[in-house]
Write an enzyme that holds these catalytic residues in place. Structure first.
Site, PDB file in Angstrom:
ATOM      1  N   SER A 185      86.843  46.011  71.639  1.00 44.27           N
ATOM      2  CA  SER A 185      87.941  45.844  72.597  1.00 44.27           C
ATOM      3  C   SER A 185      89.093  46.816  72.391  1.00 44.27           C
ATOM      4  O   SER A 185      89.761  47.183  73.351  1.00 44.27           O
ATOM      5  CB  SER A 185      88.450  44.412  72.549  1.00 44.27           C
ATOM      6  OG  SER A 185      88.769  44.033  71.231  1.00 44.27           O
ATOM      7  N   HIS A 213      83.587  42.714  76.877  1.00 43.16           N
ATOM      8  CA  HIS A 213      84.061  43.909  77.594  1.00 43.16           C
ATOM      9  C   HIS A 213      82.909  44.741  78.156  1.00 43.16           C
ATOM     10  O   HIS A 213      83.143  45.772  78.783  1.00 43.16           O
ATOM     11  CB  HIS A 213      84.905  44.796  76.665  1.00 43.16           C
ATOM     12  CG  HIS A 213      86.278  44.266  76.432  1.00 43.16           C
ATOM     13  ND1 HIS A 213      87.322  44.453  77.314  1.00 43.16           N
ATOM     14  CD2 HIS A 213      86.793  43.534  75.408  1.00 43.16           C
ATOM     15  CE1 HIS A 213      88.409  43.878  76.849  1.00 43.16           C
ATOM     16  NE2 HIS A 213      88.119  43.308  75.692  1.00 43.16           N
ATOM     17  N   LYS A 244      86.953  38.420  82.394  1.00 40.98           N
ATOM     18  CA  LYS A 244      87.163  39.868  82.510  1.00 40.98           C
ATOM     19  C   LYS A 244      86.392  40.350  83.755  1.00 40.98           C
ATOM     20  O   LYS A 244      86.666  39.879  84.844  1.00 40.98           O
ATOM     21  CB  LYS A 244      86.744  40.573  81.220  1.00 40.98           C
ATOM     22  CG  LYS A 244      87.520  40.081  79.992  1.00 40.98           C
ATOM     23  CD  LYS A 244      87.338  40.986  78.791  1.00 40.98           C
ATOM     24  CE  LYS A 244      87.729  40.332  77.468  1.00 40.98           C
ATOM     25  NZ  LYS A 244      89.141  39.977  77.322  1.00 40.98           N
TER      26      LYS A 244
HETATM   27  C1  LIG Z   1      85.289  40.908  72.452  1.00 39.07           C
HETATM   28  C2  LIG Z   1      86.059  39.709  72.918  1.00 39.07           C
HETATM   29  N1  LIG Z   1      85.583  38.487  72.644  1.00 39.07           N
HETATM   30  C3  LIG Z   1      86.236  37.389  73.034  1.00 39.07           C
HETATM   31  C4  LIG Z   1      87.420  37.467  73.725  1.00 39.07           C
HETATM   32  C5  LIG Z   1      88.120  36.205  74.126  1.00 39.07           C
HETATM   33  O1  LIG Z   1      87.855  35.964  75.473  1.00 39.07           O
HETATM   34  P1  LIG Z   1      88.605  34.781  76.227  1.00 39.07           P
HETATM   35  O2  LIG Z   1      89.826  35.382  76.815  1.00 39.07           O
HETATM   36  O3  LIG Z   1      87.613  34.309  77.250  1.00 39.07           O
HETATM   37  O4  LIG Z   1      88.901  33.741  75.211  1.00 39.07           O
HETATM   38  C6  LIG Z   1      87.953  38.708  74.046  1.00 39.07           C
HETATM   39  C7  LIG Z   1      89.219  38.789  74.789  1.00 39.07           C
HETATM   40  O5  LIG Z   1      90.072  39.583  74.599  1.00 39.07           O
HETATM   41  C8  LIG Z   1      87.267  39.863  73.627  1.00 39.07           C
HETATM   42  O6  LIG Z   1      87.751  41.072  73.879  1.00 39.07           O
END
Ligand SMILES: Cc1ncc(COP(=O)(O)O)c(C=O)c1O
Length: 403
Positions: A185, A213, A244
């Site tokens: 991310s 992502h 997303k």
């Molecule tokens: C790689 C990754 N996993 C999990 C999440 C968490 O997602 P959520 O916003 O659905 O909790 C994010 C969010 O930034 C992320 O980038």
């Protein structure tokens, strides 16, 4: 006591304000798109959105969310095993498992909940969890919540020699889990999934891929980083967000073989102790998935825009971390510099966030530009012009290291 606590916290917050690392949350006054209406600033270009395909405000998605709200109401009334589940949850889970070509899926109120619910539920004492050092915080915390006796090992970022070494050392463990982001991310780079899959085969390990992502962005049909590399059949368990590119706005899921999903229903703590996804979110997510399946050109068009943007920055002497994803981070050094640079860009009408410690390691603070399908050619050109101008001003003011 609360008085003393308030003083302690206020002192720590004052340090952040003094050294320029204090985060100020911006207030949006309308839908999230290529442009947003910011309180006190008016309309600005947005390059900080995870809504990569612009699905969350598409009329079909909004209509589907409203229809689900009308049919099921706003509440899920309780936890799913206590008060039953909504048929729309089942519909979405079937669609997600079909989309990813796995046996089953379970939705959560966020991918954070999915990641922290998955690892503790499927591991037991003696198992070894091997995680990339740049994994998302929710995967890290998921590992921390694993039962006593589960060993956690961190391998260097995308360092396959390190992973192989750790797998060999874990040969006698009852089970080995390789846990990785698909698209990282904060860097936008991709996990080397073909190598990870080969190591998993050689060392009989389970591959857990968080492709929050990557889904909707990578791969010909938007099925994510595994599709991009042609190794989808070798991913054992997926986690992902609905908040997303998939357009649901919020929510997350685990998708994988039926015994994994059944185990989560029995044991996963965010599933057992927290309300389910609202029906409106499930409806929006279903509509988002349908658009993605029908509009097969969407991920490729998005990636082409991101590649153009990255190249245009390069032509202005601004080097972003290279990758085929829609995340375009430019490292500027210290946290305060990243925050100051973001403010400078906002003054010129471009909203992007500066990330510093503790989100990224000290000294590697960055501006993370995120390209969206909603950005027109003109938006991209305008953003590049603004960034080039801000970088040039910063060079003169001896602000960020503008490499
Ligand atoms: C790689 C990754 N996993 C999990 C999440 C968490 O997602 P959520 O916003 O659905 O909790 C994010 C969010 O930034 C992320 O980038």
């Amino acid at each position: 006591m609360i008085g003393r606590l308030n003083v302690r916290l206020a002192e720590a917050l004052a340090v952040g304000r003094r050294n320029g690392t204090y985060k100020v949350v911006k207030e949006l006054q309308g839908t999230v798109g290529a442009h947003v209406e910011l309180a006190d600033r008016g309309r600005v270009l947005l390059f900080s959105s995870n809504d990569y395909l612009g699905l969350s405000s598409r009329p079909e998605v909004v209509v589907a969310a409203k229809a689900a709200l009308d049919r099921f109401g706003a509440s899920t009334a309780s936890v799913r095993f206590i008060c039953g589940t909504l048929s729309i949850h089942r519909e979405l889970e079937t669609e997600l498992s079909r989309f990813l070509g796995v046996g089953s899926a379970l939705t959560y109120s966020s991918c954070w909940a999915a990641n922290t619910g998955l690892i503790p539920a499927i591991t037991q004492a003696g198992d070894v969890v091997l995680a990339d050092e740049l994994n998302h915080a929710s995967l890290i915390d998921g590992g921390r919540l694993a039962p006593k006796g589960v060993e956690r090992r961190v391998y260097g970022h995308a360092d396959m020699a390190d992973l192989a070494r750790l797998l060999s050392a874990a040969a006698s463990a009852p089970a080995r889990f390789i846990v990785t982001d698909g698209v990282f991310s904060m860097e936008g780079d991709l996990a080397p999934l073909p190598d990870i899959a080969a190591l998993a085969r050689a060392h009989d390990a389970v591959v857990v891929l968080d492709d929050s992502h990557g889904m909707g962005v990578m791969g010909e049909t938007g099925r994510g980083t595994a599709e991009h590399f042609g190794v989808a059949a070798e991913i054992d368990i997926y986690t992902g967000t609905l908040g997303k590119a998939l357009g649901g706005g919020t929510g997350g899921f685990v998708a994988g073989p039926l015994p994994v999903i059944e185990t989560l229903v029995q044991r996963s703590r965010p599933h057992l102790f927290s309300n389910a996804l609202p029906a409106s979110v499930a409806g929006a997510s279903l509509a988002g998935l349908r658009i993605l399946e029908e509009g097969r050109h969407l991920p490729a068009a998005l990636r082409a825009k991101a590649a153009w943007f990255r190249q245009a920055l390069r032509e202005h002497g601004i080097q972003a971390i290279d990758s085929p994803s829609a995340i375009v981070p430019v490292i500027v050094g210290e946290t305060a510099r990243a925050i100051a640079m973001a403010e400078r860009l906002l003054d010129h009408g471009l909203f992007v966030t500066g990330f510093g410690f503790p989100v990224v390691p000290e000294g590697t603070a960055r501006l993370r530009f995120q390209v969206s399908a909603g950005h027109s050619e003109e938006d991209l050109r305008e953003a590049v012009a603004i960034i080039a101008k801000a970088w040039s001003q910063a060079r003169h003011a001896d602000a960020p290291r503008a490499s």
